[in-house]
Write an enzyme that holds these catalytic residues in place. Structure first.
Site, mmCIF file in Angstrom:
data_model
loop_
_atom_site.group_PDB
_atom_site.id
_atom_site.type_symbol
_atom_site.label_atom_id
_atom_site.label_comp_id
_atom_site.label_asym_id
_atom_site.label_seq_id
_atom_site.Cartn_x
_atom_site.Cartn_y
_atom_site.Cartn_z
ATOM 1 N N LEU A 160 0.828 -1.230 0.000
ATOM 2 C CA LEU A 160 0.000 0.000 0.000
ATOM 3 C C LEU A 160 0.849 1.261 0.000
ATOM 4 O O LEU A 160 0.388 2.326 -0.415
ATOM 5 C CB LEU A 160 -0.919 -0.004 1.234
ATOM 6 C CG LEU A 160 -2.035 -1.057 1.209
ATOM 7 C CD1 LEU A 160 -2.575 -1.296 2.615
ATOM 8 C CD2 LEU A 160 -3.146 -0.617 0.267
ATOM 9 N N GLY B 53 -3.377 -3.199 5.925
ATOM 10 C CA GLY B 53 -2.700 -2.213 6.771
ATOM 11 C C GLY B 53 -2.227 -2.817 8.069
ATOM 12 O O GLY B 53 -2.469 -3.980 8.377
ATOM 13 N N TYR C 203 -1.555 3.766 16.236
ATOM 14 C CA TYR C 203 -2.468 2.988 15.375
ATOM 15 C C TYR C 203 -3.842 3.646 15.328
ATOM 16 O O TYR C 203 -4.403 3.882 14.246
ATOM 17 C CB TYR C 203 -2.535 1.550 15.909
ATOM 18 C CG TYR C 203 -3.675 0.722 15.374
ATOM 19 C CD1 TYR C 203 -3.716 0.349 14.035
ATOM 20 C CD2 TYR C 203 -4.712 0.299 16.219
ATOM 21 C CE1 TYR C 203 -4.771 -0.429 13.555
ATOM 22 C CE2 TYR C 203 -5.749 -0.481 15.746
ATOM 23 C CZ TYR C 203 -5.777 -0.839 14.407
ATOM 24 O OH TYR C 203 -6.818 -1.600 13.931
HETATM 25 P P1 NAI Z 1 -4.425 -8.495 9.830
HETATM 26 O O1 NAI Z 1 -3.189 -7.932 10.425
HETATM 27 O O2 NAI Z 1 -4.719 -9.934 10.019
HETATM 28 O O3 NAI Z 1 -4.465 -8.190 8.262
HETATM 29 C C1 NAI Z 1 -3.979 -7.007 7.711
HETATM 30 C C2 NAI Z 1 -3.341 -7.333 6.387
HETATM 31 O O4 NAI Z 1 -2.816 -6.122 5.838
HETATM 32 C C3 NAI Z 1 -2.189 -8.345 6.501
HETATM 33 O O5 NAI Z 1 -2.412 -9.466 5.673
HETATM 34 C C4 NAI Z 1 -0.980 -7.545 6.070
HETATM 35 O O6 NAI Z 1 -0.030 -8.316 5.316
HETATM 36 C C5 NAI Z 1 -1.588 -6.445 5.220
HETATM 37 N N1 NAI Z 1 -0.703 -5.286 5.174
HETATM 38 C C6 NAI Z 1 -0.015 -4.705 6.195
HETATM 39 N N2 NAI Z 1 0.766 -3.733 5.738
HETATM 40 C C7 NAI Z 1 0.564 -3.679 4.400
HETATM 41 C C8 NAI Z 1 1.098 -2.872 3.365
HETATM 42 N N3 NAI Z 1 2.031 -1.918 3.601
HETATM 43 N N4 NAI Z 1 0.675 -3.103 2.113
HETATM 44 C C9 NAI Z 1 -0.241 -4.048 1.839
HETATM 45 N N5 NAI Z 1 -0.784 -4.841 2.774
HETATM 46 C C10 NAI Z 1 -0.378 -4.654 4.043
HETATM 47 O O7 NAI Z 1 -5.622 -7.603 10.394
HETATM 48 P P2 NAI Z 1 -7.166 -7.942 10.430
HETATM 49 O O8 NAI Z 1 -7.509 -8.373 11.796
HETATM 50 O O9 NAI Z 1 -7.525 -8.780 9.282
HETATM 51 O O10 NAI Z 1 -7.777 -6.479 10.252
HETATM 52 C C11 NAI Z 1 -8.108 -5.968 8.972
HETATM 53 C C12 NAI Z 1 -8.370 -4.470 9.090
HETATM 54 O O11 NAI Z 1 -9.402 -4.257 10.032
HETATM 55 C C13 NAI Z 1 -7.156 -3.675 9.587
HETATM 56 O O12 NAI Z 1 -7.143 -2.429 8.931
HETATM 57 C C14 NAI Z 1 -7.441 -3.469 11.052
HETATM 58 O O13 NAI Z 1 -6.849 -2.267 11.526
HETATM 59 C C15 NAI Z 1 -8.961 -3.376 11.050
HETATM 60 N N6 NAI Z 1 -9.532 -3.793 12.326
HETATM 61 C C16 NAI Z 1 -9.546 -5.118 12.685
HETATM 62 C C17 NAI Z 1 -10.121 -5.489 13.888
HETATM 63 C C18 NAI Z 1 -10.245 -6.923 14.286
HETATM 64 O O14 NAI Z 1 -10.806 -7.173 15.358
HETATM 65 N N7 NAI Z 1 -9.742 -7.899 13.510
HETATM 66 C C19 NAI Z 1 -10.659 -4.502 14.829
HETATM 67 C C20 NAI Z 1 -10.558 -3.143 14.352
HETATM 68 C C21 NAI Z 1 -10.033 -2.815 13.136
HETATM 69 C C1 15L Z 2 -8.109 -3.642 16.583
HETATM 70 O O1 15L Z 2 -8.145 -2.550 16.018
HETATM 71 C C2 15L Z 2 -7.180 -4.708 16.151
HETATM 72 O O2 15L Z 2 -6.961 -4.695 14.749
HETATM 73 C C3 15L Z 2 -7.617 -6.094 16.579
HETATM 74 O O3 15L Z 2 -6.532 -7.001 16.416
HETATM 75 C C4 15L Z 2 -8.098 -6.099 18.026
HETATM 76 O O4 15L Z 2 -7.046 -5.826 18.855
HETATM 77 C C5 15L Z 2 -9.196 -5.065 18.196
HETATM 78 O O5 15L Z 2 -8.820 -3.786 17.726
HETATM 79 C C6 15L Z 2 -9.684 -4.900 19.639
HETATM 80 O O6 15L Z 2 -9.799 -3.780 20.113
HETATM 81 O O7 15L Z 2 -9.979 -5.923 20.269
#
Ligand code: NAI
Ligand code: 15L
Length: 278
Positions: free
Chosen positions: A65, A86, A149
């Site tokens: 990205l 991200g 973050y």
């Molecule tokens: P994750 O960490 O499992 O997936 C994020 C993906 O983004 C990874 O596969 C990583 O390789 C990719 N990535 C990181 N830097 C990159 C870059 N420079 N260029 C291209 N790709 C890149 O996170 P998850 O849990 O799947 O979360 C997805 C989105 O949702 C994130 O933006 C996270 O901040 C947001 N989020 C997730 C929550 C959750 O409970 N899983 C809660 C709140 C927000």
């Molecule tokens: C987030 O934003 C993170 O991406 C996820 O891994 C969890 O930590 C989540 O918040 C949370 O607040 O539980």
């Protein structure tokens, strides 16, 4: 599903040729890749990390990205974007900057250049992590992030708002709580969002006729929640799942809620993280 939702679905999905999912190697990207298979004729899935090979209806595109030219090519031909790519936890400024600051700017600039009209932006509850757990907040209150973050998510939300007002690009700014197969700790009894509720929200965001640029808290229908989505009831998304089946187990594991900052504030452990220098 309400009659209006069914009609909206028909209207938009028949027009959707290509949907881009970023972060496709990550946990939510994998959920979206599997669950949004019918949402567009072609799913373009992207990540900087290795991804599963493309199925017949898919295009797999590796992209960082932070690479503006790469993101410009990535977004070409896409009608909508589900942006899960991200840095997803508290880290040093440099990686957050590359993926979540420069990366989100690159994405919106590419959307503007290519006429992409709608984005699901995965923001986070950490945009408002320094509100207390005894407060119920909604999307109209000012963000109080709980780290770098969270600050990057506030930036992404504001950039989305800018591109809405200046260029008419619609974004759902979804402050996801804790989206995992099941809640992992006592805090998540309140913050949990099931993957099913996330997918239903994502589909609704893609299909609704007019979206605008709302803030939506991504949380399931848990017994106690800190976030009020009544201002976005018009979207027609109602969470179906609840953390209640895990209450007894998680309360037994953590019988006391302490008075440390991570227990007082909504952001939990994130509020106690240091500022990482590398
Ligand atoms: P994750 O960490 O499992 O997936 C994020 C993906 O983004 C990874 O596969 C990583 O390789 C990719 N990535 C990181 N830097 C990159 C870059 N420079 N260029 C291209 N790709 C890149 O996170 P998850 O849990 O799947 O979360 C997805 C989105 O949702 C994130 O933006 C996270 O901040 C947001 N989020 C997730 C929550 C959750 O409970 N899983 C809660 C709140 C927000
Ligand atoms: C987030 O934003 C993170 O991406 C996820 O891994 C969890 O930590 C989540 O918040 C949370 O607040 O539980």
């Amino acid at each position: 599903m309400a009659a209006r939702a069914v009609m909206d679905q028909g209207k938009r999905e028949s027009k959707m040729k290509r949907l881009l999912i970023t972060g496709a190697a990550g946990s939510l990207g994998r959920v979206a890749r599997a669950g949004l298979a019918g949402a567009a004729e072609v799913l373009r899935v992207s990540d900087v990390d290795a991804m599963d090979p493309a199925a017949d209806h898919e295009e797999v595109v590796a992209c960082d990205l932070g690479d503006a030219d790469g993101v410009m090519r990535l977004v070409e031909g896409c009608d909508a974007i589900v942006h899960f790519g991200g840095v997803s936890t508290e880290r040093a400024f440099d990686p957050i900057n590359r993926a979540n600051i420069a990366g989100v700017f690159n994405l919106y600039e590419a959307a503007r250049a290519h006429g992409t009209r709608r984005i699901f932006f995965a923001s986070s509850n950490h945009a408002t992590g320094f509100y207390r757990r005894d407060q119920v907040i909604d999307g109209s209150l000012p963000p109080i992030c709980d780290g770098l973050y969270g600050a990057s998510k506030v930036y992404g939300e504001q950039l989305a708002l800018l591109y809405w007002h200046k260029f008419g690009i619609e974004t759902a700014r979804v402050r996801i709580g804790s989206c995992f197969p099941k809640p992992r700790n006592r805090r998540m009894l309140d913050t949990w969002m099931s993957p099913g509720d996330l997918l239903r929200l994502t589909r609704r965001v893609l299909e609704v006729e007019t979206l605008g640029c709302p803030v939506i808290y991504g949380v399931s229908a848990n017994r106690d929640v800190w976030w009020d989505n009544s201002a976005v009831a018009w979207l027609g998304w109602e969470p179906q799942d609840s953390s209640e089946p895990w209450r007894a187990e998680l309360e037994a594991k953590e019988p006391e809620i302490g008075s440390a900052p991570e227990d007082v504030y909504q952001g939990g452990g994130f509020v106690a993280e240091p500022i990482y220098r590398e």
